[in-house]
Design an enzyme around this catalytic site. Sequence first.
Site, mmCIF file in Angstrom:
data_model
loop_
_atom_site.group_PDB
_atom_site.id
_atom_site.type_symbol
_atom_site.label_atom_id
_atom_site.label_comp_id
_atom_site.label_asym_id
_atom_site.label_seq_id
_atom_site.Cartn_x
_atom_site.Cartn_y
_atom_site.Cartn_z
ATOM 1 N N SER A 1 -34.673 -5.654 -9.323
ATOM 2 C CA SER A 1 -34.882 -5.683 -10.760
ATOM 3 C C SER A 1 -36.282 -6.203 -11.059
ATOM 4 O O SER A 1 -37.215 -5.959 -10.288
ATOM 5 C CB SER A 1 -33.822 -6.530 -11.459
ATOM 6 N N HIS B 1 -36.746 -18.164 -7.772
ATOM 7 C CA HIS B 1 -37.050 -19.585 -7.635
ATOM 8 C C HIS B 1 -37.896 -20.065 -8.811
ATOM 9 O O HIS B 1 -38.483 -19.272 -9.545
ATOM 10 C CB HIS B 1 -37.789 -19.835 -6.321
ATOM 11 N N ASP C 1 -40.268 -12.457 -4.375
ATOM 12 C CA ASP C 1 -41.022 -11.444 -3.644
ATOM 13 C C ASP C 1 -41.003 -10.179 -4.491
ATOM 14 O O ASP C 1 -39.955 -9.802 -5.032
ATOM 15 C CB ASP C 1 -40.352 -11.122 -2.305
#
Length: 282
Positions: A246, A143, A86
């Site tokens: 980050s 992911h 996200d």
Amino acid sequence: MNKKILPGLIHRLPQNVMSRTMGKITASRFSRLAIRHYIRHYNIDPSIVEKPIREYRSLKEFFARRLKPGVRTIAPGDDVVASPVDGTVSQMGDIHEGTLIQAKGKQYSLADLLGDTTEAAQRFYGGKFITIYLSPRDYHRIHMPVEGDLIRYTYVPGRLYPVNQLGIEHVDKLFARNERLVTHVQTSELGRVAVVKVGALFVGSVKVMYNKATTNVKRGCKTSEDIPGTPHYQKGDELGWFEFGSTVILLFESKQLEWADDVKIGSPVLMGQKLAQLKPSE
């Protein structure tokens, strides 16, 4: 703070010491008292979080929270790239003559980013890249954007400049100067893909599922190794996580990728969302 002072100050801050100190504070059991304030401040939706808020033992543990199963859909197709995180797209485009765009008027070297030789980086020349920024409010798990074999990783030590707009605008070659962990993936449809996880100010560590070592453990020592057993990961499998916000940069060897219509600079993306697809063969 004066806008003229702040850009100069970020070069003088003891970034690594500050980040390690923040990591210790947020890992303390007392930090759990700040979790609900953190949720309210960053407008986080607790209904999609894996566990009840009361079960998180520290703020650091909540930073790296998982989501409830099924709240993200993974874009299907071997020729489709899904967002690994996200976040917000800060840059995207072609890898032109071994350089990537950081911001308007600012570029940096692909070989420097990968911490590798120009020859090793050349497989990505003419390919594509996309840079995704994770803010403190975002889900921090990383992911797999594609299905493939994990073949090699490289850890490159470096600074911990902030990777928000301040850092992007005022730190030249930011992503090639901050410490980073690169995972190389070999795919059947898209060739080589590199997942670059960039450290930042207050990021306690970057952790990956395939190796217990983290940037905190290996700090200061560049390491590049084949991944034992070349484990095969499915698209959407958990690759690792940040402890705080980050940036993730994806690099694609393939020159035939087309970006999804709704993926543009400045647009938010969700983990699993379609980012790109191979152009249909003519």
